[in-house]
Design an enzyme around this catalytic site. Structure first.
Site, PDB file in Angstrom:
ATOM      1  N   ASP A  47       0.840  -1.203   0.000  1.00 52.77           N
ATOM      2  CA  ASP A  47       0.000   0.000   0.000  1.00 52.77           C
ATOM      3  C   ASP A  47       0.876   1.255   0.000  1.00 52.77           C
ATOM      4  O   ASP A  47       1.991   1.236   0.517  1.00 52.77           O
ATOM      5  CB  ASP A  47      -0.904  -0.023   1.252  1.00 52.77           C
ATOM      6  CG  ASP A  47      -2.071   0.935   1.137  1.00 52.77           C
ATOM      7  OD1 ASP A  47      -2.357   1.421   0.024  1.00 52.77           O
ATOM      8  OD2 ASP A  47      -2.699   1.208   2.176  1.00 52.77           O
ATOM      9  N   ASN A  57       1.312   3.464  -2.907  1.00 50.05           N
ATOM     10  CA  ASN A  57       1.822   3.951  -4.204  1.00 50.05           C
ATOM     11  C   ASN A  57       1.265   5.336  -4.531  1.00 50.05           C
ATOM     12  O   ASN A  57       1.993   6.215  -4.996  1.00 50.05           O
ATOM     13  CB  ASN A  57       1.408   3.010  -5.345  1.00 50.05           C
ATOM     14  CG  ASN A  57       2.072   1.656  -5.256  1.00 50.05           C
ATOM     15  OD1 ASN A  57       3.025   1.483  -4.509  1.00 50.05           O
ATOM     16  ND2 ASN A  57       1.575   0.690  -6.014  1.00 50.05           N
ATOM     17  N   TRP A  94       2.729   8.065  -2.339  1.00 51.99           N
ATOM     18  CA  TRP A  94       4.142   8.268  -2.724  1.00 51.99           C
ATOM     19  C   TRP A  94       4.212   9.227  -3.915  1.00 51.99           C
ATOM     20  O   TRP A  94       5.023  10.151  -3.936  1.00 51.99           O
ATOM     21  CB  TRP A  94       4.752   6.905  -3.082  1.00 51.99           C
ATOM     22  CG  TRP A  94       6.212   6.933  -3.383  1.00 51.99           C
ATOM     23  CD1 TRP A  94       7.231   6.735  -2.493  1.00 51.99           C
ATOM     24  CD2 TRP A  94       6.827   7.156  -4.661  1.00 51.99           C
ATOM     25  NE1 TRP A  94       8.445   6.817  -3.132  1.00 51.99           N
ATOM     26  CE2 TRP A  94       8.219   7.075  -4.466  1.00 51.99           C
ATOM     27  CE3 TRP A  94       6.346   7.405  -5.940  1.00 51.99           C
ATOM     28  CZ2 TRP A  94       9.134   7.240  -5.505  1.00 51.99           C
ATOM     29  CZ3 TRP A  94       7.247   7.585  -6.983  1.00 51.99           C
ATOM     30  CH2 TRP A  94       8.632   7.503  -6.762  1.00 51.99           C
ATOM     31  N   HIS A 106       2.496   3.603  -9.037  1.00 53.19           N
ATOM     32  CA  HIS A 106       2.349   2.173  -9.345  1.00 53.19           C
ATOM     33  C   HIS A 106       3.551   1.662 -10.156  1.00 53.19           C
ATOM     34  O   HIS A 106       3.990   0.529  -9.983  1.00 53.19           O
ATOM     35  CB  HIS A 106       1.047   1.916 -10.105  1.00 53.19           C
ATOM     36  CG  HIS A 106      -0.182   2.257  -9.314  1.00 53.19           C
ATOM     37  ND1 HIS A 106      -0.360   1.845  -8.012  1.00 53.19           N
ATOM     38  CD2 HIS A 106      -1.288   2.996  -9.628  1.00 53.19           C
ATOM     39  CE1 HIS A 106      -1.525   2.303  -7.560  1.00 53.19           C
ATOM     40  NE2 HIS A 106      -2.096   3.010  -8.515  1.00 53.19           N
ATOM     41  N   GLU A 146     -11.980  -5.164  -4.895  1.00 55.64           N
ATOM     42  CA  GLU A 146     -12.565  -3.825  -4.669  1.00 55.64           C
ATOM     43  C   GLU A 146     -11.823  -2.734  -5.462  1.00 55.64           C
ATOM     44  O   GLU A 146     -12.329  -1.625  -5.600  1.00 55.64           O
ATOM     45  CB  GLU A 146     -12.514  -3.460  -3.173  1.00 55.64           C
ATOM     46  CG  GLU A 146     -13.522  -4.220  -2.308  1.00 55.64           C
ATOM     47  CD  GLU A 146     -13.192  -5.699  -2.134  1.00 55.64           C
ATOM     48  OE1 GLU A 146     -12.000  -6.022  -1.974  1.00 55.64           O
ATOM     49  OE2 GLU A 146     -14.121  -6.523  -2.196  1.00 55.64           O
ATOM     50  N   ASN A 147     -10.608  -3.041  -5.950  1.00 57.87           N
ATOM     51  CA  ASN A 147      -9.821  -2.002  -6.631  1.00 57.87           C
ATOM     52  C   ASN A 147     -10.425  -1.540  -7.959  1.00 57.87           C
ATOM     53  O   ASN A 147     -10.040  -0.498  -8.491  1.00 57.87           O
ATOM     54  CB  ASN A 147      -8.369  -2.458  -6.858  1.00 57.87           C
ATOM     55  CG  ASN A 147      -7.527  -2.457  -5.602  1.00 57.87           C
ATOM     56  OD1 ASN A 147      -6.603  -3.246  -5.452  1.00 57.87           O
ATOM     57  ND2 ASN A 147      -7.818  -1.560  -4.670  1.00 57.87           N
TER      58      ASN A 147
HETATM   59  C1  FPP Z   1      -1.565   0.182  -3.494  1.00 51.85           C
HETATM   60  O1  FPP Z   1      -1.299   1.558  -3.439  1.00 51.85           O
HETATM   61  C2  FPP Z   1      -1.402  -0.434  -4.836  1.00 51.85           C
HETATM   62  C3  FPP Z   1      -2.398  -1.021  -5.597  1.00 51.85           C
HETATM   63  C4  FPP Z   1      -3.775  -1.085  -5.141  1.00 51.85           C
HETATM   64  C5  FPP Z   1      -2.228  -1.683  -6.918  1.00 51.85           C
HETATM   65  C6  FPP Z   1      -0.992  -1.639  -7.689  1.00 51.85           C
HETATM   66  C7  FPP Z   1       0.170  -2.405  -7.181  1.00 51.85           C
HETATM   67  C8  FPP Z   1       1.343  -2.378  -7.805  1.00 51.85           C
HETATM   68  C9  FPP Z   1       1.562  -1.614  -9.066  1.00 51.85           C
HETATM   69  C10 FPP Z   1       2.471  -3.116  -7.230  1.00 51.85           C
HETATM   70  C11 FPP Z   1       3.125  -3.977  -8.236  1.00 51.85           C
HETATM   71  C12 FPP Z   1       2.392  -5.214  -8.560  1.00 51.85           C
HETATM   72  C13 FPP Z   1       2.612  -5.956  -9.685  1.00 51.85           C
HETATM   73  C14 FPP Z   1       1.928  -7.273  -9.925  1.00 51.85           C
HETATM   74  C15 FPP Z   1       3.531  -5.479 -10.726  1.00 51.85           C
HETATM   75  P1  FPP Z   1      -2.492   2.627  -3.361  1.00 51.85           P
HETATM   76  O2  FPP Z   1      -2.786   3.090  -4.733  1.00 51.85           O
HETATM   77  O3  FPP Z   1      -3.658   2.052  -2.614  1.00 51.85           O
HETATM   78  O4  FPP Z   1      -1.805   3.786  -2.533  1.00 51.85           O
HETATM   79  P2  FPP Z   1      -2.491   4.884  -1.586  1.00 51.85           P
HETATM   80  O5  FPP Z   1      -3.057   4.148  -0.380  1.00 51.85           O
HETATM   81  O6  FPP Z   1      -1.353   5.762  -1.212  1.00 51.85           O
HETATM   82  O7  FPP Z   1      -3.520   5.585  -2.391  1.00 51.85           O
END
Ligand code: FPP
Length: 239
Positions: A19, A21, A24, A36, A66-67
């Site tokens: 969590d 990304n 960041w 990401h 849920e994403n």
């Molecule tokens: C969480 O950060 C990340 C995700 C829900 C999805 C994406 C994950 C990746 C890109 C990692 C790499 C995975 C692979 C298979 C290459 P968020 O967006 O929820 O961050 P936030 O809580 O700061 O908004």
């Protein structure tokens, strides 16, 4: 400096909720998808490191059921990053002898993505190194619902009776099948919740949360989690 790594017990199965990304990227005035992209790089580096540390199974939560609620531009960007990551990682997985399995409902992805997922699993299936479970379109509740349906079908078809339904039988119907439960679940980004990750399997997992945002998560952060895990006293409901 930093203690003696060799004396630490390395958990067999580690799960990670990646969590942070988006935050960041926001901190740097960048669009979320850039977070990401860096997150995918962390995924690549940390998988290699964790496999070399001797972990048997690593389960990474990449995309939840849920994403899909996120804006379509972000979902599309994530899918593009996954595809690129998978193509790039095929050789790394081979060099590191990593076996790869995808958990979650893959049927909703576009056909090219499904082919890539199947191919990634197929070429890796006889490898003997770490097992990497990539959770994509995964939800713990969804997994339990699916398991219940599979079990009902078995009863309906006369393959089992309700008395045959045990904890291990239920586990065998989960995506993680006969794998041992996670010993340690790490969550980056500072929140203290499971967010529908490995609900059935995490009954006795140790939970470790770090403020570090996923793109910043490094080998040292993983080592800190292992040190903390070694200070925990696991009783599994006993005394
Ligand atoms: C969480 O950060 C990340 C995700 C829900 C999805 C994406 C994950 C990746 C890109 C990692 C790499 C995975 C692979 C298979 C290459 P968020 O967006 O929820 O961050 P936030 O809580 O700061 O908004």
């Amino acid at each position: 400096m930093g203690g003696n790594k060799t004396e630490l017990y390395v958990p067999n199965h580690v799960g990670i909720i990646m969590d942070g990304n988006g935050r960041w990227a926001k901190k740097r005035g960048l669009p979320r998808y850039v977070g990401h992209t860096y997150g995918a790089q962390t995924f690549k580096n940390i998988t290699r490191y964790i496999s070399k540390r001797g972990v048997g199974i690593l389960t990474l939560y990449a995309f939840s059921t849920e994403n899909w609620k996120r804006p379509p531009e972000e979902v599309n960007a994530i899918m593009k990053i996954f595809r690129q990551y998978l193509v790039d990682s095929l050789t790394d997985f081979r060099d590191d002898d990593i076996k790869v399995v995808f958990i979650g409902d893959r049927s909703v992805f576009d056909p090219k993505m499904i082919d890539l997922i199947n191919e990634t699993e197929e070429v890796a299936k006889n490898r003997k190194g770490m097992l990497l479970n990539i959770a994509m379109n995964y939800g713990g509740r969804d997994e339990i619902v699916r398991a219940v349906k599979l079990i009902c079908n078995d009863v309906r078809d006369g393959k089992i009776t309700p008395d045959d339904i045990t904890d291990n039988f239920i586990k065998s119907k989960l995506y993680t099948g006969s794998e041992p439960d996670p010993d340690l679940i790490i969550r980056t980004g500072g929140e203290h919740r499971l967010s529908n990750f490995l609900l059935y399997q995490s009954a006795y997992s140790e939970f470790y949360s770090t403020e570090t945002l996923w793109p910043d998560f490094k080998a040292e952060d993983f080592d800190k989690a292992i040190e903390e895990f070694n200070r925990r006293s696991r009783r599994f409901g006993g005394v």
